[in-house]
Motif scaffolding. Structure first.
Motif, PDB file in Angstrom:
ATOM      1  N   LYS A 137      30.560  38.098  45.607  1.00  0.00           N
ATOM      2  CA  LYS A 137      29.423  38.820  45.043  1.00  0.00           C
ATOM      3  C   LYS A 137      29.789  39.161  43.597  1.00  0.00           C
ATOM      4  O   LYS A 137      30.694  39.956  43.347  1.00  0.00           O
ATOM      5  CB  LYS A 137      29.145  40.105  45.830  1.00  0.00           C
ATOM      6  CG  LYS A 137      28.989  39.913  47.343  1.00  0.00           C
ATOM      7  CD  LYS A 137      27.762  39.067  47.680  1.00  0.00           C
ATOM      8  CE  LYS A 137      27.601  38.967  49.204  1.00  0.00           C
ATOM      9  NZ  LYS A 137      26.507  38.026  49.584  1.00  0.00           N
ATOM     10  N   LEU A 138      29.091  38.519  42.665  1.00  0.00           N
ATOM     11  CA  LEU A 138      29.402  38.730  41.258  1.00  0.00           C
ATOM     12  C   LEU A 138      28.751  40.008  40.746  1.00  0.00           C
ATOM     13  O   LEU A 138      27.653  40.372  41.152  1.00  0.00           O
ATOM     14  CB  LEU A 138      28.935  37.532  40.432  1.00  0.00           C
ATOM     15  CG  LEU A 138      29.471  36.157  40.865  1.00  0.00           C
ATOM     16  CD1 LEU A 138      29.043  35.089  39.859  1.00  0.00           C
ATOM     17  CD2 LEU A 138      30.987  36.169  41.009  1.00  0.00           C
ATOM     18  N   SER A 139      29.455  40.671  39.838  1.00  0.00           N
ATOM     19  CA  SER A 139      28.968  41.927  39.283  1.00  0.00           C
ATOM     20  C   SER A 139      28.948  41.831  37.768  1.00  0.00           C
ATOM     21  O   SER A 139      29.694  41.052  37.173  1.00  0.00           O
ATOM     22  CB  SER A 139      29.888  43.075  39.738  1.00  0.00           C
ATOM     23  OG  SER A 139      29.691  44.221  38.967  1.00  0.00           O
ATOM     24  N   GLY A 140      28.115  42.632  37.157  1.00  0.00           N
ATOM     25  CA  GLY A 140      28.071  42.662  35.701  1.00  0.00           C
ATOM     26  C   GLY A 140      29.139  43.566  35.124  1.00  0.00           C
ATOM     27  O   GLY A 140      29.332  43.631  33.902  1.00  0.00           O
ATOM     28  N   GLU A 141      29.874  44.258  35.999  1.00  0.00           N
ATOM     29  CA  GLU A 141      30.921  45.173  35.546  1.00  0.00           C
ATOM     30  C   GLU A 141      32.058  44.387  34.902  1.00  0.00           C
ATOM     31  O   GLU A 141      32.488  43.359  35.431  1.00  0.00           O
ATOM     32  CB  GLU A 141      31.456  45.971  36.735  1.00  0.00           C
ATOM     33  CG  GLU A 141      32.413  47.077  36.354  1.00  0.00           C
ATOM     34  CD  GLU A 141      32.868  47.891  37.544  1.00  0.00           C
ATOM     35  OE1 GLU A 141      33.878  48.612  37.402  1.00  0.00           O
ATOM     36  OE2 GLU A 141      32.223  47.801  38.616  1.00  0.00           O
ATOM     37  N   SER A 142      32.528  44.873  33.767  1.00  0.00           N
ATOM     38  CA  SER A 142      33.573  44.145  33.043  1.00  0.00           C
ATOM     39  C   SER A 142      34.677  45.080  32.580  1.00  0.00           C
ATOM     40  O   SER A 142      34.509  46.304  32.529  1.00  0.00           O
ATOM     41  CB  SER A 142      32.977  43.416  31.828  1.00  0.00           C
ATOM     42  OG  SER A 142      32.485  44.357  30.877  1.00  0.00           O
ATOM     43  N   LYS A 143      35.818  44.494  32.281  1.00  0.00           N
ATOM     44  CA  LYS A 143      36.921  45.233  31.674  1.00  0.00           C
ATOM     45  C   LYS A 143      37.819  44.255  30.938  1.00  0.00           C
ATOM     46  O   LYS A 143      37.736  43.033  31.137  1.00  0.00           O
ATOM     47  CB  LYS A 143      37.703  46.025  32.719  1.00  0.00           C
ATOM     48  CG  LYS A 143      38.548  45.182  33.677  1.00  0.00           C
ATOM     49  CD  LYS A 143      39.385  46.096  34.577  1.00  0.00           C
ATOM     50  CE  LYS A 143      40.265  45.303  35.532  1.00  0.00           C
ATOM     51  NZ  LYS A 143      41.100  46.189  36.383  1.00  0.00           N
ATOM     52  N   GLN A 144      38.670  44.795  30.101  1.00  0.00           N
ATOM     53  CA  GLN A 144      39.571  43.965  29.311  1.00  0.00           C
ATOM     54  C   GLN A 144      40.935  43.902  29.977  1.00  0.00           C
ATOM     55  O   GLN A 144      41.505  44.921  30.357  1.00  0.00           O
ATOM     56  CB  GLN A 144      39.711  44.551  27.898  1.00  0.00           C
ATOM     57  CG  GLN A 144      40.182  43.555  26.852  1.00  0.00           C
ATOM     58  CD  GLN A 144      39.094  42.577  26.420  1.00  0.00           C
ATOM     59  OE1 GLN A 144      37.934  42.757  26.762  1.00  0.00           O
ATOM     60  NE2 GLN A 144      39.478  41.560  25.672  1.00  0.00           N
ATOM     61  N   ILE A 145      41.449  42.690  30.161  1.00  0.00           N
ATOM     62  CA  ILE A 145      42.819  42.488  30.628  1.00  0.00           C
ATOM     63  C   ILE A 145      43.515  41.656  29.556  1.00  0.00           C
ATOM     64  O   ILE A 145      43.234  40.475  29.393  1.00  0.00           O
ATOM     65  CB  ILE A 145      42.874  41.763  31.989  1.00  0.00           C
ATOM     66  CG1 ILE A 145      42.182  42.607  33.069  1.00  0.00           C
ATOM     67  CG2 ILE A 145      44.324  41.488  32.387  1.00  0.00           C
ATOM     68  CD1 ILE A 145      42.178  41.955  34.442  1.00  0.00           C
ATOM     69  N   GLY A 146      44.391  42.296  28.797  1.00  0.00           N
ATOM     70  CA  GLY A 146      45.013  41.616  27.668  1.00  0.00           C
ATOM     71  C   GLY A 146      43.959  41.236  26.643  1.00  0.00           C
ATOM     72  O   GLY A 146      43.140  42.068  26.226  1.00  0.00           O
TER      73      GLY A 146
END
Length: 295
Positions: A137-146
């Motif tokens: 289930k894809l979400s629009g929530e994002s974050k930065q990893i490196g």
């Protein structure tokens, strides 16, 4: 900032289009051992100092580093070897070998196939099966990893009965309900069957973070099927996080499937492990060895 992102994306795209494209990612894996360590408490033969040592060794044992080498279609995922400390012996070594390490984990997303070589109970096995297809289930929530922008995806998966990282301590209420006079005597003597204190959930929720910046359907272990390289996975009590990525390293590594061991399916391997665990459990109950804590 937008110009930098566009430039970086174009760079990645040019790298991926290279004829002999290959990438390398380093993952740090940590498995929570708090409930496992808690099962040593209450054993009157274990002092607070010993308990602290047990918890520290468990924590160190279940912190592992893996290397994922991948191209467009296939990958290998191998544990980075460490020098074994003097304390990792007996039961500690047994548990460490069960916690997702050892061998080469190969998967081919084009052929939907995975192979992994495992050593269990003194025998070598080659698990060969179809790649598990998760209903992400894809979400629009994002974050930065490196340097990578990652997006969240979730799925629920059945638990493999041979993946001991997902074992959890039984609730105290259940222990009391099942505890007979003999078990009470053994517990009081500090001589309980360790495996009787555990249970396996039937399914768990998985949370993954993938980056479309590297549009490769790969990830650690058996995780795949997302529109980008998976950089982080929370799977039950285990968290796997990417700490380094190298695109087109100077020294290329051959991506090949393992061949050593008796070929079995995942289901067959799970059955072999379950039967051996039950055998050890019975040996422990009857005082014939098995895997026991205490005396």
């Amino acid at each position: 900032m937008q110009k930098i992102i566009i430039t970086f994306s174009l760079f990645v795209a040019s790298v991926l289009s290279a004829q002999n494209f290959q990438g390398m990612a380093v993952y740090e894996s940590k498995t929570s051992t708090s409930d496992m360590a808690s099962n040593f408490r209450g054993n009157r033969e274990i002092t607070p100092e010993m308990q602290k040592t047990i918890e520290e060794r468990m924590k160190a044992m279940f912190e592992k580093t893996f290397i994922l080498t991948f191209d467009r279609n296939a990958s290998t995922y191998t544990e980075e070897e460490k020098i074994e400390s003097p304390g990792q012996q007996g039961g500690f070594r047994f548990m460490s070998s069960m916690m997702g390490g050892g061998g080469t984990h190969y998967k081919n997303v084009k052929d939907k196939l995975f192979l992994v070589d495992k050593e269990f109970a003194g025998k070598e096995f080659l698990i060969q099966d179809s790649l598990p297809k998760l209903d992400w289930k894809l979400s629009g929530e994002s974050k930065q990893i490196g340097n990578y922008t990652c997006f969240k995806a979730t799925a629920v998966r059945p638990v493999s009965q041979s993946d001991f990282r997902n074992y959890r301590a039984k609730k105290q209420e259940e222990d009391k309900k099942e505890e007979g006079d003999q078990k009470k005597e053994e517990k009081a003597a500090g001589n309980t069957n360790f495996m009787d204190q555990w249970e396996m959930p039937k399914e768990i929720e998985v949370v993954a973070w993938y980056t479309p910046d590297i549009p490769i359907s790969q990830g650690p272990e058996n995780y795949w099927g997302l529109p980008g390289l998976i950089l982080e996975v929370s799977d039950g009590k285990t968290v796997i996080l990417c700490s380094k990525i190298v695109m087109n390293p100077k020294e290329k590594k051959e991506i090949k499937a393992p061949k050593k061991g008796k070929i079995v399916s995942q289901q067959e391997y799970d059955k072999i492990v379950a039967e051996k665990m039950e055998e050890w459990r019975e040996m422990g109950r009857q005082g014939g060895g098995g895997f026991r804590m205490g005396r």
